[in-house]
Design an enzyme around this catalytic site. Structure first.
Site, mmCIF file in Angstrom:
data_model
loop_
_atom_site.group_PDB
_atom_site.id
_atom_site.type_symbol
_atom_site.label_atom_id
_atom_site.label_comp_id
_atom_site.label_asym_id
_atom_site.label_seq_id
_atom_site.Cartn_x
_atom_site.Cartn_y
_atom_site.Cartn_z
ATOM 1 N N HIS A 50 125.996 21.000 66.578
ATOM 2 C CA HIS A 50 125.407 22.197 67.182
ATOM 3 C C HIS A 50 123.915 22.245 66.862
ATOM 4 O O HIS A 50 123.492 21.796 65.790
ATOM 5 C CB HIS A 50 126.103 23.457 66.657
ATOM 6 C CG HIS A 50 125.761 24.689 67.429
ATOM 7 N ND1 HIS A 50 126.154 24.877 68.732
ATOM 8 C CD2 HIS A 50 125.032 25.772 67.096
ATOM 9 C CE1 HIS A 50 125.698 26.041 69.155
ATOM 10 N NE2 HIS A 50 125.005 26.611 68.183
ATOM 11 N N HIS A 94 120.404 30.084 70.659
ATOM 12 C CA HIS A 94 121.229 28.918 70.975
ATOM 13 C C HIS A 94 122.250 29.301 72.035
ATOM 14 O O HIS A 94 122.390 30.470 72.399
ATOM 15 C CB HIS A 94 121.926 28.404 69.707
ATOM 16 C CG HIS A 94 122.857 29.397 69.084
ATOM 17 N ND1 HIS A 94 124.162 29.114 68.800
ATOM 18 C CD2 HIS A 94 122.681 30.686 68.689
ATOM 19 C CE1 HIS A 94 124.750 30.170 68.255
ATOM 20 N NE2 HIS A 94 123.863 31.134 68.175
ATOM 21 N N CYS A 141 124.840 23.856 73.879
ATOM 22 C CA CYS A 141 123.749 24.031 72.917
ATOM 23 C C CYS A 141 122.629 23.014 73.108
ATOM 24 O O CYS A 141 121.449 23.380 73.196
ATOM 25 C CB CYS A 141 124.281 24.004 71.485
ATOM 26 S SG CYS A 141 125.014 22.434 70.961
#
Length: 158
Positions: free
Chosen positions: A110, A126, A56
């Site tokens: 994340h 993402h 990510c």
């Protein structure tokens, strides 16, 4: 009915293709979102930061590097950059941060790039462990439970 020669006409074939705006006609945010979109379906790779595979933060770092913005290769460290933005003020190009696997964790694990915003609607791109580069929505149960923050970075034209 079309004459068979119409289907062999090169200009007919070219005219039927959708037109894509040249990157230099887009503003920096539109260019960033367009650039990120061109990487859809590249696989997830832990620690990855290239077209062979991204994690990510590697994906976000790779995208922003195209606008000479250097970010660290860690979602928690990326959350220290830019300006904090309230959810209601989010806009495309902003970074969206989440807790990692555990909703009980306080640690950011994340990150994604917001691509679309409407009242009650936030879409982001993402690199996900399942699916690689893909779109998801903030209101999905998995992400809404883990949402932490939004940060805005200033982009300038390339």
């Amino acid at each position: 009915m079309f004459a068979s020669s119409s289907f062999n006409n090169c200009s007919f074939a070219q005219a039927s293709k959708p037109r894509v705006a040249a990157a230099d006609t887009l503003n920096p945010i539109q260019s960033l979102v367009s650039f990120a979109n061109r990487h859809l379906h590249i696989p997830y790779r832990s620690g990855g930061s290239s077209k062979r595979g991204f994690d990510c933060s590697g994906f976000v770092r790779y995208c922003f590097n195209q606008w000479n913005i250097t970010l660290p290769h860690s979602s928690a460290a990326q959350a220290e950059h830019g300006e904090a933005v309230e959810l209601d003020d989010a806009k495309p190009g902003d970074l969206i941060f989440f807790k990692g696997n555990s909703t009980k964790s306080k640690r950011i694990g994340h990150v994604g790039i917001i691509t679309e915003v409407a009242p009650g609607y936030v879409k982001f791109i993402h690199s996900a462990w399942k699916g690689g580069i893909r779109y998801d929505l903030l209101d999905a149960a998995y992400y809404s439970k883990r949402f932490v923050a939004i940060r805005s970075l200033t982009l300038t034209a390339k």
